[in-house]
Design a protein around this motif. Structure first.
Motif, PDB file in Angstrom:
ATOM      1  N   GLN A   1       3.208   7.488   2.546  1.00 16.67           N
ATOM      2  CA  GLN A   1       2.272   7.464   3.675  1.00 16.67           C
ATOM      3  C   GLN A   1       2.523   6.234   4.544  1.00 16.67           C
ATOM      4  O   GLN A   1       3.231   5.315   4.144  1.00 16.67           O
ATOM      5  CB  GLN A   1       0.830   7.461   3.162  1.00 16.67           C
ATOM      6  CG  GLN A   1       0.508   8.749   2.420  1.00 16.67           C
ATOM      7  CD  GLN A   1      -0.895   8.770   1.888  1.00 16.67           C
ATOM      8  OE1 GLN A   1      -1.786   8.103   2.407  1.00 16.67           O
ATOM      9  NE2 GLN A   1      -1.095   9.537   0.834  1.00 16.67           N
ATOM     10  N   HIS A   2       1.855   6.228   5.693  1.00 15.72           N
ATOM     11  CA  HIS A   2       1.971   5.099   6.649  1.00 15.72           C
ATOM     12  C   HIS A   2       3.439   4.761   6.924  1.00 15.72           C
ATOM     13  O   HIS A   2       3.825   3.587   6.981  1.00 15.72           O
ATOM     14  CB  HIS A   2       1.225   3.863   6.126  1.00 15.72           C
ATOM     15  CG  HIS A   2      -0.199   4.149   5.807  1.00 15.72           C
ATOM     16  ND1 HIS A   2      -0.730   4.002   4.550  1.00 15.72           N
ATOM     17  CD2 HIS A   2      -1.195   4.623   6.573  1.00 15.72           C
ATOM     18  CE1 HIS A   2      -2.005   4.355   4.552  1.00 15.72           C
ATOM     19  NE2 HIS A   2      -2.320   4.734   5.774  1.00 15.72           N
TER      20      HIS A   2
ATOM     21  N   GLY B   1       7.473   2.836   3.878  1.00 15.09           N
ATOM     22  CA  GLY B   1       6.329   3.688   3.632  1.00 15.09           C
ATOM     23  C   GLY B   1       5.557   3.194   2.414  1.00 15.09           C
ATOM     24  O   GLY B   1       6.089   2.453   1.585  1.00 15.09           O
ATOM     25  N   GLN B   2       4.289   3.617   2.350  1.00 16.15           N
ATOM     26  CA  GLN B   2       3.413   3.164   1.258  1.00 16.15           C
ATOM     27  C   GLN B   2       3.200   4.322   0.285  1.00 16.15           C
ATOM     28  O   GLN B   2       3.027   5.469   0.712  1.00 16.15           O
ATOM     29  CB  GLN B   2       2.079   2.714   1.857  1.00 16.15           C
ATOM     30  CG  GLN B   2       1.232   1.938   0.878  1.00 16.15           C
ATOM     31  CD  GLN B   2      -0.027   1.389   1.547  1.00 16.15           C
ATOM     32  OE1 GLN B   2      -0.508   1.937   2.525  1.00 16.15           O
ATOM     33  NE2 GLN B   2      -0.560   0.315   1.001  1.00 16.15           N
ATOM     34  N   TRP B   3       3.177   3.957  -1.006  1.00 13.00           N
ATOM     35  CA  TRP B   3       2.983   4.987  -2.034  1.00 13.00           C
ATOM     36  C   TRP B   3       1.516   5.010  -2.456  1.00 13.00           C
ATOM     37  O   TRP B   3       0.998   4.066  -3.020  1.00 13.00           O
ATOM     38  CB  TRP B   3       3.872   4.705  -3.248  1.00 13.00           C
ATOM     39  CG  TRP B   3       3.740   5.750  -4.314  1.00 13.00           C
ATOM     40  CD1 TRP B   3       3.233   5.588  -5.553  1.00 13.00           C
ATOM     41  CD2 TRP B   3       4.096   7.126  -4.187  1.00 13.00           C
ATOM     42  NE1 TRP B   3       3.255   6.783  -6.233  1.00 13.00           N
ATOM     43  CE2 TRP B   3       3.786   7.743  -5.411  1.00 13.00           C
ATOM     44  CE3 TRP B   3       4.650   7.909  -3.162  1.00 13.00           C
ATOM     45  CZ2 TRP B   3       4.016   9.108  -5.638  1.00 13.00           C
ATOM     46  CZ3 TRP B   3       4.864   9.266  -3.392  1.00 13.00           C
ATOM     47  CH2 TRP B   3       4.545   9.840  -4.622  1.00 13.00           C
TER      48      TRP B   3
ATOM     49  N   GLY C   1       1.808   0.383  -3.291  1.00 10.82           N
ATOM     50  CA  GLY C   1       3.046  -0.381  -3.120  1.00 10.82           C
ATOM     51  C   GLY C   1       3.903   0.176  -1.989  1.00 10.82           C
ATOM     52  O   GLY C   1       3.726   1.323  -1.555  1.00 10.82           O
ATOM     53  N   TRP C   2       4.815  -0.641  -1.514  1.00  6.94           N
ATOM     54  CA  TRP C   2       5.653  -0.275  -0.360  1.00  6.94           C
ATOM     55  C   TRP C   2       7.122  -0.166  -0.745  1.00  6.94           C
ATOM     56  O   TRP C   2       7.608  -0.922  -1.594  1.00  6.94           O
ATOM     57  CB  TRP C   2       5.522  -1.335   0.734  1.00  6.94           C
ATOM     58  CG  TRP C   2       4.282  -1.170   1.552  1.00  6.94           C
ATOM     59  CD1 TRP C   2       3.030  -1.589   1.219  1.00  6.94           C
ATOM     60  CD2 TRP C   2       4.179  -0.529   2.826  1.00  6.94           C
ATOM     61  NE1 TRP C   2       2.138  -1.245   2.218  1.00  6.94           N
ATOM     62  CE2 TRP C   2       2.821  -0.598   3.212  1.00  6.94           C
ATOM     63  CE3 TRP C   2       5.098   0.096   3.678  1.00  6.94           C
ATOM     64  CZ2 TRP C   2       2.369  -0.066   4.417  1.00  6.94           C
ATOM     65  CZ3 TRP C   2       4.642   0.628   4.880  1.00  6.94           C
ATOM     66  CH2 TRP C   2       3.289   0.551   5.240  1.00  6.94           C
ATOM     67  N   LEU C   3       7.798   0.776  -0.077  1.00  4.95           N
ATOM     68  CA  LEU C   3       9.262   0.868  -0.112  1.00  4.95           C
ATOM     69  C   LEU C   3       9.781   0.561   1.290  1.00  4.95           C
ATOM     70  O   LEU C   3       9.349   1.189   2.266  1.00  4.95           O
ATOM     71  CB  LEU C   3       9.700   2.287  -0.513  1.00  4.95           C
ATOM     72  CG  LEU C   3      11.201   2.604  -0.324  1.00  4.95           C
ATOM     73  CD1 LEU C   3      12.074   1.708  -1.201  1.00  4.95           C
ATOM     74  CD2 LEU C   3      11.485   4.087  -0.625  1.00  4.95           C
ATOM     75  N   LEU C   4      10.688  -0.413   1.401  1.00  7.99           N
ATOM     76  CA  LEU C   4      11.312  -0.762   2.689  1.00  7.99           C
ATOM     77  C   LEU C   4      12.816  -0.558   2.569  1.00  7.99           C
ATOM     78  O   LEU C   4      13.446  -1.087   1.649  1.00  7.99           O
ATOM     79  CB  LEU C   4      11.041  -2.231   3.042  1.00  7.99           C
ATOM     80  CG  LEU C   4       9.590  -2.707   3.033  1.00  7.99           C
ATOM     81  CD1 LEU C   4       9.533  -4.182   3.434  1.00  7.99           C
ATOM     82  CD2 LEU C   4       8.731  -1.856   3.975  1.00  7.99           C
TER      83      LEU C   4
END
Ligand SMILES: C[S@@+](CC[C@H](N)C(=O)[O-])C[C@H]1O[C@@H](n2cnc3c(N)ncnc32)[C@H](O)[C@@H]1O
Length: 269
Positions: free
Chosen positions: A248-249, A265-267, A224-227
């Motif tokens: 990451q990323h 970033g991606q978890w 999943g992503w956090l923006l």
């Protein structure tokens, strides 16, 4: 007094005077140009004069109108919510990219007028939106906007993640308060009229962001992503914070004026 005279004598920005007068008269702004010599009678005359005076005293145009356009939406706003910003439209674009690659369960942290959650839901009806805010009046504003748009979002009153239990999402998106309490910008433009709860991220400006970065992994599925939206000079600090937490990323994106104003970033546990 005529339309032309009223606009000339308002002693506020001319375009803003035209927008306010058009709103008071219930006409399009273009109408004013063809009716400059028309008289303006009560009660519109008084209402416009009150609005122009308030604008000179620093009341934001959006609060006087009661709305702000955000992407395709006209959102109701009041003094309990941040006036949605153009920069945040870019954050929505990024969120929609994530939704299009499968992130259908989306959490909007600090929803205010509902801008991010509602834009995502209207533009991607297959997404499932949850939106939280700690200010009950802000949630009321967001719910009213959802009703008039006819869309379904799950609204929760919560201090960040406190009321969210162990629920998880594919995407967490947030435009949190990120201005330092001692930042002189708080005294400029529309900011003095907007709620501190929407603007101030503690003494450093980063306190809300740090809290969100710390706790988001408990509420993200693997991958999943956090923006996050942040200040133009905070990208390095937000990147470092996300790296320390193990995201990451990680990358930042620029807004329409070229400033790095959001980081994601991606978890991957
Ligand atoms: C910068 S505003 C963003 C509003 C909206 N998302 C937008 O982009 O226009 C930040 C929002 O976070 C909310 N907020 C501040 N502290 C919070 C907290 N501890 N828990 C939940 N929401 C909070 C504020 O009430 C405000 O609505």
């Amino acid at each position: 007094m005529t339309v032309r005279e009223l606009i000339q004598q308002a002693r506020i920005d001319r375009v803003e005077a035209e927008i306010l007068l058009a709103d008071v008269l219930g006409v399009e702004r273009a109408w004013l140009f063809a009716h400059g010599e028309d008289p303006v009678a009560e009660p519109a005359l008084n209402l416009f004069t009150d609005h122009a005076n308030a604008r000179r005293d620093g009341e934001p145009l959006a609060y006087l109108l009661g709305y702000r356009d955000f992407r395709s939406l006209r959102l109701g706003v009041n003094r309990h919510v941040l006036i949605p910003r153009r920069e945040t439209e870019h954050l929505v674009e990024w969120a929609i990219e994530c939704i299009d690659t499968g992130a259908k369960r989306v959490l909007d942290l600090g929803t205010g007028s509902g801008a991010i959650a509602l834009a995502c839901k209207v533009e991607r009806p297959d997404a499932m939106l949850t939106a939280i805010d700690c200010i009950v009046e802000a949630l009321a504003c967001a719910k009213a906007n959802a009703r008039s748009l006819g869309v379904q979002v799950e609204w929760l009153e919560s201090h960040w993640f406190e009321q969210l239990g162990v629920a998880q999402w594919d995407l967490v998106v947030s435009n949190p308060p990120y201005i330092s309490a001692s930042d002189a910008h708080l005294q400029q433009g529309d900011l003095p009229a907007e709620p501190d709860s929407a603007l101030v991220g503690g003494q450093t400006g980063l306190e809300s962001i740090e809290h969100i970065v710390e706790h988001t992994p408990d509420h993200l599925v693997p991958g999943g992503w956090l923006l996050l939206e942040h200040g133009f000079d905070q990208a390095d600090a937000v990147i470092a914070c996300m790296q320390d937490r193990g995201f990451q990323h990680i990358c930042s994106r620029r807004d329409w004026s070229g400033q790095p104003r959001m980081t994601g970033g991606q978890w991957q546990p």
